[in-house]
Write an enzyme that holds these catalytic residues in place. Structure first.
Site, short mmCIF file in Angstrom:
data_model
loop_
_atom_site.label_atom_id
_atom_site.label_comp_id
_atom_site.label_asym_id
_atom_site.label_seq_id
_atom_site.Cartn_x
_atom_site.Cartn_y
_atom_site.Cartn_z
N LYS A 20 -7.38 -1.13 9.93
CA LYS A 20 -8.71 -1.48 10.49
C LYS A 20 -8.62 -2.06 11.88
O LYS A 20 -9.45 -1.79 12.75
CB LYS A 20 -9.43 -2.45 9.55
CG LYS A 20 -8.72 -3.79 9.33
CD LYS A 20 -8.15 -3.92 7.96
CE LYS A 20 -7.09 -5.01 7.91
NZ LYS A 20 -6.82 -5.57 6.63
N GLU B 154 -10.37 6.25 5.34
CA GLU B 154 -11.14 5.67 4.24
C GLU B 154 -10.60 4.30 3.82
O GLU B 154 -11.35 3.38 3.50
CB GLU B 154 -11.11 6.62 3.04
CG GLU B 154 -11.90 6.16 1.84
CD GLU B 154 -13.39 6.02 2.13
OE1 GLU B 154 -14.05 7.04 2.33
OE2 GLU B 154 -13.89 4.87 2.17
N ASP C 31 -10.86 -10.26 10.44
CA ASP C 31 -10.64 -9.09 9.59
C ASP C 31 -11.99 -8.44 9.22
O ASP C 31 -12.14 -7.21 9.26
CB ASP C 31 -9.86 -9.51 8.33
CG ASP C 31 -9.63 -8.36 7.37
OD1 ASP C 31 -8.76 -7.52 7.64
OD2 ASP C 31 -10.36 -8.28 6.35
N VAL D 297 0.84 -1.21 0.00
CA VAL D 297 0.00 0.00 0.00
C VAL D 297 0.87 1.26 0.00
O VAL D 297 0.63 2.20 -0.77
CB VAL D 297 -0.97 0.00 1.20
CG1 VAL D 297 -1.79 1.28 1.24
CG2 VAL D 297 -1.89 -1.23 1.13
N GLY E 144 -5.44 -4.51 -2.29
CA GLY E 144 -4.50 -4.25 -3.38
C GLY E 144 -3.85 -2.90 -3.20
O GLY E 144 -4.47 -1.96 -2.69
N LYS F 65 -13.61 -4.59 10.30
CA LYS F 65 -14.21 -3.64 9.36
C LYS F 65 -15.66 -3.34 9.75
O LYS F 65 -16.12 -2.20 9.66
CB LYS F 65 -14.09 -4.18 7.94
CG LYS F 65 -12.63 -4.26 7.48
CD LYS F 65 -12.44 -5.11 6.26
CE LYS F 65 -10.97 -5.14 5.84
NZ LYS F 65 -10.67 -6.17 4.83
N GLY G 18 -0.58 -15.25 -3.76
CA GLY G 18 -0.36 -14.03 -2.97
C GLY G 18 -1.64 -13.30 -2.61
O GLY G 18 -1.61 -12.20 -2.07
N GLY H 105 -10.65 -1.29 1.08
CA GLY H 105 -9.59 -0.74 0.21
C GLY H 105 -9.99 0.47 -0.61
O GLY H 105 -10.10 1.58 -0.10
N VAL I 3 -11.40 0.25 5.42
CA VAL I 3 -12.49 -0.69 5.10
C VAL I 3 -12.68 -0.76 3.59
O VAL I 3 -12.89 0.27 2.94
CB VAL I 3 -13.82 -0.25 5.77
CG1 VAL I 3 -14.92 -1.25 5.46
CG2 VAL I 3 -13.65 -0.10 7.27
N1 HSE Z 1 -6.82 -9.26 4.00
C1 HSE Z 1 -7.73 -8.28 3.52
C2 HSE Z 1 -8.69 -8.92 2.50
C3 HSE Z 1 -6.99 -7.13 2.89
O1 HSE Z 1 -8.46 -10.07 2.09
O2 HSE Z 1 -9.67 -8.29 2.14
C4 HSE Z 1 -7.64 -5.80 3.02
O3 HSE Z 1 -8.03 -5.44 4.31
#
Ligand code: HSE
Length: 435
Positions: free
Chosen positions: A107, A131, A203, A14, A304, A207, A189, A136, A134
């Site tokens: 997050k 921004e 995760d 990022v 990304g 969010k 990846g 991307g 959450v």
């Molecule tokens: N690991 C997260 C996903 C990346 O797969 O959405 C972005 O927060």
């Protein structure tokens, strides 16, 4: 106008995206703005290995010590893109104490420490913009905070994790099991080498915490979010659900009901024709129901480098032009301790359910099972039973009408004890109204 001096902390995917947008061959911001951000310093643990590959101007301070950026008097805005809660917490706290505004994509940091960090920012007269934390590149924070401000938000349903959406989409479309797809996602990846926070739903819960607090202005503890991941999902359930007209997604759900606030992350079946059911692969989608707007859905790349950097650069510009602070100062949620709310226990929620049983193929089995279901106030909406023998019995699939989760778990507990039931009983929640 004074230039916006930026210090970047973290030069991973990022951070590199942010650098590329700010310093690209034809910087896009100069085409649109009189006053553009100036990247003054970059800190990264491996700066000496990464920086030479990036052809950076010698005027940019390059360091492996975040303090060199945080303590730099020239810098106005700190961009924190290191992730996690150890160094990042320190960076944000110290940055605020040193009079910097903060832009972050973190997050986890905001879900867990957001309240105290916002409080600190208010005390020191600075702001935090997030921004990119959450979904991307999708402008979901701006949508809730600005565009939908005139709405009482009723509910949010989000596919907010790209890794798990990639896995579920691939399982459904290519008929491959969870373990095989996860290995492929790691190889390509998409998934982290340790994807546990993605696949166990944490995760998504981070969010959801951010979205729900913004949407309702209410306070709740992160731990009160119910969270179930996708690692136990069986390919055969995806196939049966497909026959019944449903697509499986990992949803982050918040709903305001007369009992309180529902906050939950779990695998969820959606009708094939629901807009969220068509959000595939690594994409994210967020479906918001507001009293004025009705329903709205945003979708796009949820992760990304460049997509996430797109949101970060928007925040840098908002902070630099003085647009972010008035909103930060005014938003009750950031300014003072918001009202505590009751988060509804998962046993009290009401949903439709998909059940998967393996049962002995002998007379009376269906009557026994449906009897227990009925005694627990649950109505059966549809049933599939094929003749094939699998796992030592025949699969029996049922879909219920709306039922209370506590009743569902009680019924499952009783059904599991029946001798005619072989192996595990599985259930998946169904959301088909999304209101
Ligand atoms: N690991 C997260 C996903 C990346 O797969 O959405 C972005 O927060």
């Amino acid at each position: 106008m004074k230039p916006i001096n930026v210090g970047l902390i973290g030069l991973g995917t990022v951070g590199t995206g942010v650098t590329n947008i700010l310093l690209g061959e034809k910087p896009v911001l100069e085409e649109k703005l009189e006053c553009v951000p100036v990247l003054k310093a970059i800190a990264d643990r491996s700066i000496s290995a990464k920086a030479p590959k990036m052809n950076l101007d010698s005027s940019i301070l390059l360091t492996d010590n975040p303090d060199d950026v945080i303590n730099n008097e020239d810098i106005d805005v700190i961009v924190e893109v290191i992730g996690g809660t150890d160094t990042a917490l320190n960076v944000v706290q110290k940055g605020l104490e040193n009079g910097k505004d903060i832009v972050t994509a973190n997050k986890e940091l905001l879900a867990v420490y957001g309240t105290e960090l916002f409080e600190k920012a208010c005390q020191v007269g600075k702001c935090i913009s997030f921004e990119a934390s959450v979904c991307g590149g999708i402008p979901v924070i701006a949508t809730l905070k600005d565009s939908l401000i005139g709405n009482r938000i009723k509910s949010i349903y989000g596919i907010v994790n790209g890794t798990t959406n990639f896995i579920l989409t691939k399982m459904a479309n290519h008929n491959v099991d969870y373990g095989t797809v996860l290995a492929e996602a790691q190889e390509k990846g998409y998934a982290e080498s340790n994807p546990s926070k993605d696949v166990n739903g944490i995760d998504s819960a981070h969010k959801l915490a951010i979205l729900a607090k913004l949407a309702y202005g209410l306070h709740f503890d992160f731990e009160s979010i119910y969270c179930d991941g996708i690692s136990d999902i069986q390919l055969e359930d995806i196939c049966y659900a497909n026959q019944l007209g449903y697509t499986l997604k990992l949803l982050a759900i918040s709903k305001r009901t007369s009992l309180g606030l529902e906050l939950r992350v779990h695998p969820t079946l959606l009708s094939h024709d629901h807009p969220l059911a068509t959000v595939n692969g690594v994409n994210n989608g967020v479906y918001v129901v507001g009293d004025a707007i009705g329903q709205i859905m945003l979708c796009g790349p949820g992760a990304g480098g460049m997509a996430t950097a797109s949101s970060i650069v928007a925040d840098i510009v908002d902070v630099g032009l003085g647009k972010a602070k008035p909103m930060f100062d005014n938003f009750r949620y950031f300014k003072e301790q918001p009202i505590d709310t009751k988060v509804i226990d998962i046993l009290e929620i009401s949903s439709r359910y998909y059940f998967h049983f393996i049962v002995a193929d002998i007379p009376g089995v269906l009557a026994k099972i449906s009897g227990i279901i009925g005694q627990n106030n649950i109505g059966i909406a549809s049933v599939i039973q094929h003749e094939e023998i699998r796992h030592g019995g025949v699969p029996l699939i049922m879909v219920t009408h709306q039922a209370r989760e506590g009743d569902v778990r009680e019924a499952i507990g009783q059904i599991k004890k029946l001798e005619v039931v072989k192996g595990d009983v599985r259930f998946i929640r169904i959301e088909d109204t999304l209101e």
